[in-house]
Write a protein that holds these residues in place. Structure first.
Motif, mmCIF file in Angstrom:
data_model
loop_
_atom_site.group_PDB
_atom_site.id
_atom_site.type_symbol
_atom_site.label_atom_id
_atom_site.label_comp_id
_atom_site.label_asym_id
_atom_site.label_seq_id
_atom_site.Cartn_x
_atom_site.Cartn_y
_atom_site.Cartn_z
ATOM 1 N N LEU A 1 6.760 -5.778 6.282
ATOM 2 C CA LEU A 1 7.718 -5.234 5.320
ATOM 3 C C LEU A 1 6.751 -4.442 4.374
ATOM 4 N N HIS A 2 7.073 -3.156 4.574
ATOM 5 C CA HIS A 2 6.450 -2.240 3.489
ATOM 6 C C HIS A 2 7.124 -2.077 2.275
ATOM 7 N N ILE A 3 6.665 -2.440 1.158
ATOM 8 C CA ILE A 3 7.339 -2.353 -0.092
ATOM 9 C C ILE A 3 6.496 -1.963 -1.113
ATOM 10 N N THR A 4 7.139 -1.117 -1.920
ATOM 11 C CA THR A 4 6.730 -0.365 -3.045
ATOM 12 C C THR A 4 7.448 -0.359 -4.271
ATOM 13 N N ASP A 5 6.891 0.184 -5.457
ATOM 14 C CA ASP A 5 7.847 0.448 -6.350
ATOM 15 C C ASP A 5 8.890 1.431 -6.502
ATOM 16 N N GLU A 6 9.063 2.050 -5.279
ATOM 17 C CA GLU A 6 10.079 3.085 -5.106
ATOM 18 C C GLU A 6 10.971 2.756 -3.929
ATOM 19 N N THR A 7 10.451 1.912 -2.903
ATOM 20 C CA THR A 7 11.384 1.710 -1.657
ATOM 21 C C THR A 7 10.976 0.546 -0.880
ATOM 22 N N TRP A 8 11.555 0.212 0.205
ATOM 23 C CA TRP A 8 10.981 -0.899 1.030
ATOM 24 C C TRP A 8 11.529 -0.355 2.488
ATOM 25 N N ALA A 9 10.770 -0.886 3.533
ATOM 26 C CA ALA A 9 11.248 -0.924 4.980
ATOM 27 C C ALA A 9 10.789 -1.900 5.703
ATOM 28 N N PHE A 10 11.623 -2.540 6.673
ATOM 29 C CA PHE A 10 10.978 -3.683 7.507
ATOM 30 C C PHE A 10 10.899 -3.045 9.038
ATOM 31 N N LYS A 11 9.734 -3.093 9.325
ATOM 32 C CA LYS A 11 9.594 -2.266 10.594
ATOM 33 C C LYS A 11 8.873 -3.384 11.746
ATOM 34 N N PRO A 12 9.068 -3.299 12.881
ATOM 35 C CA PRO A 12 8.503 -4.219 13.864
ATOM 36 C C PRO A 12 7.099 -3.418 14.192
ATOM 37 N N VAL A 13 6.215 -4.467 14.713
ATOM 38 C CA VAL A 13 4.751 -4.163 14.804
ATOM 39 C C VAL A 13 4.488 -4.847 16.539
ATOM 40 N N ARG A 14 3.812 -3.719 17.103
ATOM 41 C CA ARG A 14 3.291 -4.240 18.418
ATOM 42 C C ARG A 14 2.069 -5.425 18.169
ATOM 43 N N ILE A 15 2.017 -6.355 19.014
ATOM 44 C CA ILE A 15 1.031 -7.358 19.131
ATOM 45 C C ILE A 15 0.572 -7.661 20.507
ATOM 46 N N ASP A 16 0.845 -6.808 21.395
ATOM 47 C CA ASP A 16 0.575 -7.309 22.895
ATOM 48 C C ASP A 16 -0.829 -7.457 23.024
ATOM 49 N N SER A 17 -0.930 -8.374 23.860
ATOM 50 C CA SER A 17 -2.697 -8.707 24.173
ATOM 51 C C SER A 17 -3.257 -7.616 24.984
ATOM 52 N N ALA A 18 -2.662 -6.995 25.786
ATOM 53 C CA ALA A 18 -3.284 -6.046 26.827
ATOM 54 C C ALA A 18 -4.025 -4.969 25.912
ATOM 55 N N ASP A 19 -3.366 -4.707 25.067
ATOM 56 C CA ASP A 19 -3.655 -3.341 24.316
ATOM 57 C C ASP A 19 -4.255 -3.584 22.858
ATOM 58 N N VAL A 20 -3.292 -3.899 22.225
ATOM 59 C CA VAL A 20 -3.473 -4.209 20.501
ATOM 60 C C VAL A 20 -4.489 -5.402 20.472
ATOM 61 N N PHE A 21 -4.367 -6.548 20.895
ATOM 62 C CA PHE A 21 -5.279 -7.707 20.650
ATOM 63 C C PHE A 21 -6.551 -7.420 21.300
ATOM 64 N N ALA A 22 -6.425 -6.713 22.401
ATOM 65 C CA ALA A 22 -7.652 -6.478 23.090
ATOM 66 C C ALA A 22 -8.691 -5.477 22.365
ATOM 67 N N THR A 23 -8.098 -4.554 21.512
ATOM 68 C CA THR A 23 -8.924 -3.835 20.626
ATOM 69 C C THR A 23 -9.278 -4.779 19.461
ATOM 70 N N PHE A 24 -8.599 -5.530 18.951
ATOM 71 C CA PHE A 24 -9.023 -6.647 18.016
ATOM 72 C C PHE A 24 -10.254 -7.415 18.318
ATOM 73 N N SER B 1 0.853 -1.125 -0.003
ATOM 74 C CA SER B 1 0.110 -0.014 0.057
ATOM 75 C C SER B 1 0.929 1.152 0.089
ATOM 76 N N LYS B 2 0.186 2.401 -0.295
ATOM 77 C CA LYS B 2 0.858 3.639 -0.240
ATOM 78 C C LYS B 2 1.787 3.980 1.142
ATOM 79 N N ALA B 3 1.291 3.584 2.507
ATOM 80 C CA ALA B 3 1.877 3.765 3.494
ATOM 81 C C ALA B 3 1.701 2.601 4.424
ATOM 82 N N THR B 4 2.150 2.369 5.338
ATOM 83 C CA THR B 4 1.946 1.450 6.572
ATOM 84 C C THR B 4 1.079 2.120 7.594
#
Length: 280
Positions: free
Chosen positions: A219-242, A180-183
């Protein structure tokens, strides 16, 4: 044991358990679609306005012949753009899976060459080890499923940077490729849902427990650039929102249809006179 089956109903994807064919659960991305996205309305309006301005003579000519056709052409601007981007994303994902599995690519469509080259740079800079790719994460406890891109082993130094010679500490991560255009932040909800699933179902329908994971990356990858980024997946906050979105999905697709009963009192039927009946 059969392959996992999916269907789409009212714009949402559902997965069927290959061991229990009558059991279906919503897909992760369909659950996340419950997240309010007011910006999409403004984006779609902007796409329509830009198309109208950029092709004003064509639209005016079309409107003279077919007004409704011109209306449909303009209002479909955002949908057509989204489909084009989705087609590129699907083709790129197929390319990435082949590359990380070590398959020979052969000829690549010119539009995909930048994606191929950037993914090759990622493989060289990070040197991940593929554990699994394109399997389904299934939650028996919370009732959802979704296809994830990869589980990888990556080696990181004390600062969390990749060591392509694999001299750092090994980390097992669930990974997602984004073209996508952004992460966007909702990738954390997606990755958290996968990571907290109970089991993995492979292409043959065979299940095994979800392995222990140390984290998630995108891994955010486009036709112009790429970047590998960590993502939070903690259960108390992020997973609870899901999980709250999972409840909203049930409300939207099931509970909301049951909360209003039949009228127990209402206006009397409008009188139809004999003259009106004979006139029909």
């Amino acid at each position: 044991m059969g392959q996992i089956r999916t269907i789409t109903r009212s714009g949402s994807r559902f997965y069927f358990d290959p061991e229990k064919p009558d059991l279906k659960v919503p897909g992760v991305t369909s659950v996340i679609s419950m997240l309010p996205k007011p910006f999409l309305q403004h984006w779609a309006a902007k796409m329509t306005a830009e198309l109208a301005i950029d092709s004003i003579d064509f639209v005016a000519s079309m409107a003279e012949r077919d007004r409704q056709g011109a209306v449909d052409y303009l209002k479909g601007a955002a949908r057509r753009y989204t489909k084009r981007r989705a087609d590129v994303g699907s083709a790129a994902h197929d390319l990435f899976e082949r590359m990380i599995r070590g398959e020979a690519l052969g000829r690549v469509h010119p539009d995909l060459i930048p994606y191929r080259d950037h993914f090759a740079e990622f493989l060289e800079a990070v040197n991940p080890q593929l554990v699994r790719a394109e399997d389904v994460a299934w939650s028996d406890q919370h009732g959802y499923a979704g296809s994830f891109d990869a589980i990888l082993n990556v080696w990181l130094d004390e600062n969390g940077k990749p060591t392509p010679d694999r001299s750092g500490e090994r980390h097992a991560v669930i990974a997602d490729w984004k073209t996508s255009k952004a992460t966007y932040p909702d990738v954390a909800l997606q990755m958290s849902a996968y990571a907290h699933a109970d089991r993995i179902i492979d292409a043959q329908g065979v299940s095994e427990p979800m392995p222990e994971l140390d984290g998630a990356c995108v891994l955010h990858i486009t036709d112009e650039t790429w970047a590998f980024k960590p993502v939070r997946i903690d259960s108390a906050d992020v997973f609870a929102t899901f999980l709250r979105l999972r409840q909203i999905f049930t409300w939207d697709r099931e509970t909301s249809k049951t909360v209003i009963g039949r009228a127990i009192a209402q206006a009397a039927a409008k009188l139809v006179t004999g003259t009106q009946r004979r006139a029909k």
